[in-house]
Design a protein around this motif. Structure first.
Motif, PDB file in Angstrom:
ATOM      1  N   THR A 240     -31.915 -45.444 -61.466  1.00  0.00           N
ATOM      2  CA  THR A 240     -32.619 -44.105 -61.725  1.00  0.00           C
ATOM      3  C   THR A 240     -34.056 -43.788 -61.626  1.00  0.00           C
ATOM      4  O   THR A 240     -34.445 -42.593 -61.351  1.00  0.00           O
ATOM      5  N   CYS A 241     -34.789 -44.801 -61.790  1.00  0.00           N
ATOM      6  CA  CYS A 241     -36.371 -44.582 -61.630  1.00  0.00           C
ATOM      7  C   CYS A 241     -36.818 -44.951 -60.196  1.00  0.00           C
ATOM      8  O   CYS A 241     -37.986 -44.872 -60.119  1.00  0.00           O
ATOM      9  N   SER A 242     -35.729 -45.734 -59.427  1.00  0.00           N
ATOM     10  CA  SER A 242     -36.402 -45.937 -58.163  1.00  0.00           C
ATOM     11  C   SER A 242     -37.171 -44.884 -57.445  1.00  0.00           C
ATOM     12  O   SER A 242     -38.285 -45.135 -56.794  1.00  0.00           O
ATOM     13  N   VAL A 247     -42.639 -43.087 -55.333  1.00  0.00           N
ATOM     14  CA  VAL A 247     -43.693 -42.081 -55.250  1.00  0.00           C
ATOM     15  C   VAL A 247     -44.917 -42.731 -56.042  1.00  0.00           C
ATOM     16  O   VAL A 247     -46.104 -42.265 -55.549  1.00  0.00           O
ATOM     17  N   VAL A 248     -44.965 -43.218 -57.131  1.00  0.00           N
ATOM     18  CA  VAL A 248     -46.257 -43.536 -57.865  1.00  0.00           C
ATOM     19  C   VAL A 248     -46.773 -44.540 -56.951  1.00  0.00           C
ATOM     20  O   VAL A 248     -47.979 -44.557 -56.870  1.00  0.00           O
ATOM     21  N   THR A 249     -46.099 -45.488 -56.328  1.00  0.00           N
ATOM     22  CA  THR A 249     -46.670 -46.521 -55.324  1.00  0.00           C
ATOM     23  C   THR A 249     -47.252 -45.935 -54.149  1.00  0.00           C
ATOM     24  O   THR A 249     -48.658 -46.364 -53.991  1.00  0.00           O
ATOM     25  N   LEU A 250     -46.740 -45.155 -53.527  1.00  0.00           N
ATOM     26  CA  LEU A 250     -47.165 -44.507 -52.512  1.00  0.00           C
ATOM     27  C   LEU A 250     -48.365 -43.601 -52.709  1.00  0.00           C
ATOM     28  O   LEU A 250     -49.265 -43.473 -51.883  1.00  0.00           O
ATOM     29  N   PHE A 251     -48.255 -42.933 -53.978  1.00  0.00           N
ATOM     30  CA  PHE A 251     -49.457 -42.062 -54.323  1.00  0.00           C
ATOM     31  C   PHE A 251     -50.755 -42.732 -54.771  1.00  0.00           C
ATOM     32  O   PHE A 251     -51.897 -42.399 -54.305  1.00  0.00           O
ATOM     33  N   PHE A 252     -50.409 -43.695 -55.656  1.00  0.00           N
ATOM     34  CA  PHE A 252     -51.683 -44.293 -56.337  1.00  0.00           C
ATOM     35  C   PHE A 252     -52.386 -45.345 -55.443  1.00  0.00           C
ATOM     36  O   PHE A 252     -53.456 -45.804 -55.773  1.00  0.00           O
ATOM     37  N   GLY A 253     -51.432 -46.349 -54.633  1.00  0.00           N
ATOM     38  CA  GLY A 253     -52.188 -47.240 -53.704  1.00  0.00           C
ATOM     39  C   GLY A 253     -53.316 -46.864 -52.933  1.00  0.00           C
ATOM     40  O   GLY A 253     -54.315 -47.196 -53.057  1.00  0.00           O
ATOM     41  N   PRO A 254     -53.203 -45.907 -52.128  1.00  0.00           N
ATOM     42  CA  PRO A 254     -54.199 -45.322 -51.449  1.00  0.00           C
ATOM     43  C   PRO A 254     -55.386 -44.620 -52.003  1.00  0.00           C
ATOM     44  O   PRO A 254     -56.441 -45.076 -51.894  1.00  0.00           O
ATOM     45  N   CYS A 255     -55.149 -44.109 -53.226  1.00  0.00           N
ATOM     46  CA  CYS A 255     -56.283 -43.472 -54.006  1.00  0.00           C
ATOM     47  C   CYS A 255     -57.139 -44.648 -54.790  1.00  0.00           C
ATOM     48  O   CYS A 255     -58.056 -44.602 -54.669  1.00  0.00           O
ATOM     49  N   ILE A 256     -56.138 -45.667 -55.507  1.00  0.00           N
ATOM     50  CA  ILE A 256     -57.063 -46.613 -56.015  1.00  0.00           C
ATOM     51  C   ILE A 256     -57.993 -47.732 -55.110  1.00  0.00           C
ATOM     52  O   ILE A 256     -59.159 -47.782 -55.265  1.00  0.00           O
ATOM     53  N   PHE A 257     -57.387 -47.646 -53.949  1.00  0.00           N
ATOM     54  CA  PHE A 257     -58.105 -48.555 -52.548  1.00  0.00           C
ATOM     55  C   PHE A 257     -59.290 -47.735 -52.223  1.00  0.00           C
ATOM     56  O   PHE A 257     -60.334 -48.380 -52.315  1.00  0.00           O
ATOM     57  N   TYR A 288     -36.975 -37.506 -53.455  1.00  0.00           N
ATOM     58  CA  TYR A 288     -36.421 -37.082 -54.510  1.00  0.00           C
ATOM     59  C   TYR A 288     -34.939 -36.452 -54.148  1.00  0.00           C
ATOM     60  O   TYR A 288     -34.339 -36.185 -55.024  1.00  0.00           O
ATOM     61  N   THR A 289     -34.770 -35.986 -52.771  1.00  0.00           N
ATOM     62  CA  THR A 289     -33.485 -35.222 -52.560  1.00  0.00           C
ATOM     63  C   THR A 289     -32.529 -36.072 -51.748  1.00  0.00           C
ATOM     64  O   THR A 289     -31.286 -35.772 -52.054  1.00  0.00           O
ATOM     65  N   LEU A 290     -32.864 -36.979 -50.852  1.00  0.00           N
ATOM     66  CA  LEU A 290     -32.073 -37.829 -50.051  1.00  0.00           C
ATOM     67  C   LEU A 290     -30.974 -38.589 -51.138  1.00  0.00           C
ATOM     68  O   LEU A 290     -29.898 -38.839 -50.663  1.00  0.00           O
ATOM     69  N   ARG A 291     -31.777 -39.161 -52.083  1.00  0.00           N
ATOM     70  CA  ARG A 291     -30.536 -40.019 -52.908  1.00  0.00           C
ATOM     71  C   ARG A 291     -30.181 -39.314 -54.290  1.00  0.00           C
ATOM     72  O   ARG A 291     -29.580 -39.917 -55.370  1.00  0.00           O
TER      73      ARG A 291
END
Length: 310
Positions: A240-242, A247-257, A288-291
């Motif tokens: 359900t949350c995957s 999205v959280v990982t892809l968004f926050f990873g570069p920002c924090i780095f 969000y749409t493919l799955r």
């Protein structure tokens, strides 16, 4: 307010992604195509959510529509100019245009961070408190949460721009990026900006880190709660949350780095900037749409209605 009163620099020179003419011609075609796909993909999500009553009345899809709307802004604050600059020998941006880019970047990123936390809270209520879901996540509550994300994004952004505008710029005016990135711009000021830079970067770092921690805690609580309720609950919760976690990982990873090592000279900073300003808005609608069967069904109905209308 006349921004020129504070600076003798009337424009900045953007170095862009590369200096090779052949690569710039390739990037022009590549990023033009990517930008069109981003705008069409996110616009399709927004239209689908608005046109489908079952999605528009759902808190999760209402928030998803707002996320896609912010993604269109995030992809548009600098990408169209970057694409145009691939065909230019001198990549110039006015002082005012530079400040607008900084404002829009921090506004959209700040609002999107808070919105992702809101979406995590929505999943927490849906999974951990299903009987109270519609009362806790009513339309009025969702609208307030979206407004809070926009207000926090605005306050965060205006605090960054207020300090940057008042710095004296009287010397070098070359920004080693394809847009006016805050850490690179304040380095051009004709004064010692080390302490100010640390304060401004800490502001961005505090917002991104606190939102990221809230997200981690939210999903940890979700997994823990479901694990106690059923043996196969963790797998169901992950399913359900995957999309949200990805999205959280892809968004926050570069920002924090970028904001943990804000003054590095590594070219990887440019790649990370491209990733979270262009590829994240591209991947979000796909993830969000493919799955998501409900989104696919609503899009199919929207397509069928259009065919019948034509």
């Amino acid at each position: 307010m006349d921004l020129q009163n504070y600076s003798s620099v009337s424009e900045f020179v953007l170095r862009g992604l590369c200096s090779s003419r052949h690569l710039q011609n390739f990037f022009f075609v590549f990023f033009s195509s990517i930008y069109v796909v981003i705008m069409l993909g996110n616009l399709l999500v927004v239209i689908t959510v608005i046109s489908a009553p079952n999605l528009f009345s759902s808190p999760m899809y209402f928030l998803l529509g707002n996320l896609s709307f912010l993604d269109m802004w995030l992809a548009s604050f600098a990408t169209p100019k970057m694409i145009r600059d691939f065909l230019s020998d001198r990549k110039l941006i006015s002082f005012e245009g530079c400040m607008v880019q900084i404002f829009l970047l921090h506004f959209t990123v700040g609002a999107e961070m808070v919105l992702l936390v809101t979406m995590a809270y929505d999943r927490y209520v849906a999974i951990c408190k299903p009987l109270h879901y519609m009362s806790m996540m009513s339309r009025q509550t969702c609208v307030k949460l979206v407004l809070v994300s926009w207000v926090i994004g605005f306050l965060h952004s205006i605090s960054q721009v207020a300090f940057t505008v008042n710095l004296p710029y009287c010397g070098p005016n070359e920004v080693d990026s394809f847009f006016c990135d805050l850490p690179l711009v304040i380095k051009l000021a004709c004064m010692d900006t080390y302490v100010l830079g640390i304060l401004m970067i800490s502001d961005s770092g505090l917002l991104s880190t606190s939102c990221f921690l809230l997200l981690v805690i939210s999903y940890a609580v979700i997994l823990r709660t479901v694990q106690r309720r059923s043996a196969g609950g963790v797998t169901k919760a992950l399913s359900t949350c995957s999309a949200h976690i990805m999205v959280v990982t892809l968004f926050f990873g570069p920002c924090i780095f970028i904001y943990v090592w804000p003054f590095s000279r590594f070219s990887v900073d440019k790649l990370l900037s491209v990733f979270y300003t262009i590829f994240t808005p591209l991947l979000n609608p796909l993830i969000y749409t493919l799955r998501n069967e409900e989104m696919q069904s609503a899009m199919k109905k929207l397509r069928d209605r259009r065919v019948i209308f034509l």
